[in-house]
Motif scaffolding. Structure first.
Motif, PDB file in Angstrom:
ATOM      1  N   LEU A 213       0.799  -1.119  -0.090  1.00  0.00           N
ATOM      2  CA  LEU A 213       0.072  -0.009  -0.076  1.00  0.00           C
ATOM      3  C   LEU A 213       0.872   1.004   0.002  1.00  0.00           C
ATOM      4  O   LEU A 213       1.639   1.429   1.026  1.00  0.00           O
ATOM      5  N   VAL A 214       1.050   2.037  -1.122  1.00  0.00           N
ATOM      6  CA  VAL A 214       1.790   3.089  -1.331  1.00  0.00           C
ATOM      7  C   VAL A 214       0.816   4.436  -1.008  1.00  0.00           C
ATOM      8  O   VAL A 214       0.051   4.467  -1.801  1.00  0.00           O
ATOM      9  N   LEU A 215       0.807   4.871  -0.107  1.00  0.00           N
ATOM     10  CA  LEU A 215      -0.090   5.933   0.573  1.00  0.00           C
ATOM     11  C   LEU A 215       0.279   7.329   0.658  1.00  0.00           C
ATOM     12  O   LEU A 215       1.192   7.740   1.403  1.00  0.00           O
ATOM     13  N   ASP A 216      -0.370   8.277  -0.299  1.00  0.00           N
ATOM     14  CA  ASP A 216      -0.259   9.875  -0.103  1.00  0.00           C
ATOM     15  C   ASP A 216      -0.605  10.281   1.276  1.00  0.00           C
ATOM     16  O   ASP A 216      -1.824  10.310   1.813  1.00  0.00           O
ATOM     17  N   CYS A 217       0.747  10.636   2.077  1.00  0.00           N
ATOM     18  CA  CYS A 217       0.210  11.302   3.492  1.00  0.00           C
ATOM     19  C   CYS A 217       0.736  12.741   3.267  1.00  0.00           C
ATOM     20  O   CYS A 217       1.186  13.238   4.451  1.00  0.00           O
ATOM     21  N   SER A 218       0.629  13.352   2.294  1.00  0.00           N
ATOM     22  CA  SER A 218       1.155  14.984   2.094  1.00  0.00           C
ATOM     23  C   SER A 218      -0.035  16.054   2.839  1.00  0.00           C
ATOM     24  O   SER A 218      -0.969  15.332   3.251  1.00  0.00           O
ATOM     25  N   GLY A 219       0.471  17.017   3.166  1.00  0.00           N
ATOM     26  CA  GLY A 219      -0.270  17.961   3.602  1.00  0.00           C
ATOM     27  C   GLY A 219      -1.726  18.077   3.265  1.00  0.00           C
ATOM     28  O   GLY A 219      -2.646  18.370   4.062  1.00  0.00           O
ATOM     29  N   SER A 220      -1.941  17.981   1.814  1.00  0.00           N
ATOM     30  CA  SER A 220      -3.204  18.117   1.442  1.00  0.00           C
ATOM     31  C   SER A 220      -4.169  17.142   1.787  1.00  0.00           C
ATOM     32  O   SER A 220      -5.350  17.200   1.597  1.00  0.00           O
ATOM     33  N   MET A 221      -3.614  16.123   2.548  1.00  0.00           N
ATOM     34  CA  MET A 221      -4.585  15.048   2.718  1.00  0.00           C
ATOM     35  C   MET A 221      -5.076  15.227   4.316  1.00  0.00           C
ATOM     36  O   MET A 221      -5.771  14.268   4.849  1.00  0.00           O
ATOM     37  N   GLY A 222      -4.656  16.249   4.812  1.00  0.00           N
ATOM     38  CA  GLY A 222      -4.978  16.596   6.082  1.00  0.00           C
ATOM     39  C   GLY A 222      -6.491  16.750   6.274  1.00  0.00           C
ATOM     40  O   GLY A 222      -7.385  16.830   5.594  1.00  0.00           O
ATOM     41  N   GLY A 223      -6.921  16.627   7.604  1.00  0.00           N
ATOM     42  CA  GLY A 223      -8.388  16.617   8.170  1.00  0.00           C
ATOM     43  C   GLY A 223      -9.099  15.272   7.481  1.00  0.00           C
ATOM     44  O   GLY A 223      -8.697  14.185   7.763  1.00  0.00           O
ATOM     45  N   ALA A 224     -10.464  15.354   7.028  1.00  0.00           N
ATOM     46  CA  ALA A 224     -11.007  14.497   6.787  1.00  0.00           C
ATOM     47  C   ALA A 224     -10.656  13.592   5.767  1.00  0.00           C
ATOM     48  O   ALA A 224     -10.629  11.975   6.233  1.00  0.00           O
ATOM     49  N   PRO A 225      -9.910  13.753   4.955  1.00  0.00           N
ATOM     50  CA  PRO A 225      -9.129  12.372   3.988  1.00  0.00           C
ATOM     51  C   PRO A 225      -8.234  11.716   4.642  1.00  0.00           C
ATOM     52  O   PRO A 225      -8.452  10.512   4.569  1.00  0.00           O
ATOM     53  N   ILE A 226      -7.452  12.213   5.403  1.00  0.00           N
ATOM     54  CA  ILE A 226      -6.459  11.202   6.541  1.00  0.00           C
ATOM     55  C   ILE A 226      -7.158  10.301   7.487  1.00  0.00           C
ATOM     56  O   ILE A 226      -6.796   9.172   7.783  1.00  0.00           O
ATOM     57  N   ASP A 227      -8.309  11.107   8.022  1.00  0.00           N
ATOM     58  CA  ASP A 227      -9.387  10.242   8.712  1.00  0.00           C
ATOM     59  C   ASP A 227      -9.864   9.327   8.270  1.00  0.00           C
ATOM     60  O   ASP A 227      -9.914   8.145   8.835  1.00  0.00           O
ATOM     61  N   GLN A 228     -10.330   9.412   7.133  1.00  0.00           N
ATOM     62  CA  GLN A 228     -11.106   8.318   6.458  1.00  0.00           C
ATOM     63  C   GLN A 228     -10.240   7.375   5.837  1.00  0.00           C
ATOM     64  O   GLN A 228     -10.480   6.135   5.828  1.00  0.00           O
ATOM     65  N   LEU A 229      -8.875   7.858   5.425  1.00  0.00           N
ATOM     66  CA  LEU A 229      -8.000   6.712   4.991  1.00  0.00           C
ATOM     67  C   LEU A 229      -7.397   5.904   6.091  1.00  0.00           C
ATOM     68  O   LEU A 229      -7.584   4.531   5.987  1.00  0.00           O
ATOM     69  N   ASN A 230      -7.295   6.503   7.365  1.00  0.00           N
ATOM     70  CA  ASN A 230      -6.855   5.485   8.376  1.00  0.00           C
ATOM     71  C   ASN A 230      -8.181   4.631   8.966  1.00  0.00           C
ATOM     72  O   ASN A 230      -8.068   3.520   9.342  1.00  0.00           O
ATOM     73  N   ALA A 231      -9.533   4.982   8.848  1.00  0.00           N
ATOM     74  CA  ALA A 231     -10.457   4.216   9.055  1.00  0.00           C
ATOM     75  C   ALA A 231     -10.640   2.970   8.269  1.00  0.00           C
ATOM     76  O   ALA A 231     -10.941   1.789   8.427  1.00  0.00           O
ATOM     77  N   GLY A 232     -10.298   3.517   6.900  1.00  0.00           N
ATOM     78  CA  GLY A 232     -10.363   2.495   5.748  1.00  0.00           C
ATOM     79  C   GLY A 232      -9.285   1.368   5.994  1.00  0.00           C
ATOM     80  O   GLY A 232      -9.571   0.225   5.754  1.00  0.00           O
ATOM     81  N   LEU A 233      -8.062   1.599   6.579  1.00  0.00           N
ATOM     82  CA  LEU A 233      -7.001   0.728   6.692  1.00  0.00           C
ATOM     83  C   LEU A 233      -7.268  -0.284   8.083  1.00  0.00           C
ATOM     84  O   LEU A 233      -7.058  -1.382   7.892  1.00  0.00           O
TER      85      LEU A 233
END
Length: 226
Positions: free
Chosen positions: A23-43
Motif C-alpha cells: 500500500l503506497v499511500l499519499d500522506c502529504s499535507g493536502s490529505m489533512g483533516g477528513a481525507p487522512i481520517d477516512q484513510l485511517n478508518a479504511g485501513l
C-alpha cells in the motif's frame, strides 16, 4: 548478507502460498483533516476484513509505505501476514515524493520475492496499490517507467487510485494501461475502496499462481471515466 539469507519466521512456520500487497499511500499535507481520517478508518477496515477470512489471513502479505511526512517515503512496519497486520495511524504533512515511494515499493517487492524463493514458498503476482491526491513533487518519471516495465513483465500488478485533485494523466504513467488503468475515488469513500481491496485479496489469495481471476466491481467507490 543478502535479503534472501535473512530468515523470516512466518515463512518457516506458514508455508502457504502468498500474495504480496504493498500500500503506497499519499500522506502529504493536502490529505489533512477528513481525507487522512477516512484513510485511517479504511485501513482499519482492511485489517478487520483480511483477518476475518481464514485463507486471506494466512496468505496475504501486507506492507505499508507512506510518502509525504518529512518530504520523504518510508516503510511503516515490516512485511507481515494479514493475520499479524495492525493498521497504522497515518498523519498528513509534507510534499508528495511519489517517485521515491514507488521506487521503494518496487524494491521491497523484489526483496520479498527473494525471501519467498529462499523459503520455497509459492506466490501470486504482487499488488502495488498507489494512492495520490495531487502531483508528484520529485523526479517520478524513471520510477513510473520501471513500474510500467515491471507490470509488462508480470512482476507486479499496479493499481493507481486518484483522490480529489489527483493528476490522472500522471498517475496513468505508472500503469501499462495509462489513464485507463487509473481509478478515481468518489469523494472520501475510502471504506468502500478498502472493502473492495479486501474482497479482491480474498479472490487472489485463493487463486493458483499464474492463473486468471475475476475481481469484484469497483462501482461502489470509483467514479466513471470522464
Amino acid at each position: 548478507m543478502s535479503v534472501a539469507a535473512i530468515p523470516d519466521v512466518s515463512l518457516v512456520d506458514n508455508s502457504e502460498q502468498r500474495t504480496p500487497l504493498v500500500l503506497v499511500l499519499d500522506c502529504s499535507g493536502s490529505m489533512g483533516g477528513a481525507p487522512i481520517d477516512q484513510l485511517n478508518a479504511g485501513l482499519k477496515l482492511l485489517e478487520q476484513q483480511l483477518k476475518s477470512d481464514v485463507i486471506a489471513a494466512k496468505r496475504v502479505r501486507v506492507l505499508v509505505i507512506e510518502y509525504g511526512g518529512m518530504d520523504d517515503a518510508q516503510v511503516v512496519g515490516d512485511w507481515c501476514d494479514a493475520m499479524d497486520f495492525t493498521a497504522p495511524e497515518l498523519a498528513a504533512n509534507g510534499t508528495t515524493p511519489t517517485g521515491a515511494a514507488v521506487e521503494l515499493a518496487l524494491q521491497e517487492i523484489e526483496d520479498e520475492k527473494a525471501r519467498f524463493r529462499a523459503a520455497g514458498v509459492a506466490y501470486t503476482r504482487p499488488w502495488l496499490f498507489l494512492m495520490s491526491d495531487g502531483n508528484p513533487t520529485d523526479g517520478w518519471e524513471t520510477s513510473a517507467q520501471r513500474c510500467r516495465e515491471d507490470e509488462e513483465k508480470n512482476r507486479v500488478a499496479v493499481f493507481p487510485i486518484g483522490v480529489g485533485d489527483a493528476d490522472i494523466a500522471v498517475l496513468g504513467q505508472f500503469s501499462r494501461n495509462g489513464e485507463r488503468g487509473v481509478k478515481r475515488l468518489q469523494g472520501l469513500q475510502f471504506q468502500e475502496l478498502f472493502l473492495w481491496l479486501s474482497a479482491s485479496m480474498r479472490v487472489v489469495s485463493n487463486s493458483t499462481p499464474g492463473g486468471q481471476v475475476q475481481l469484484p466491481s469497483t462501482d461502489t467507490w470509483s467514479l466513471a471515466p470522464v
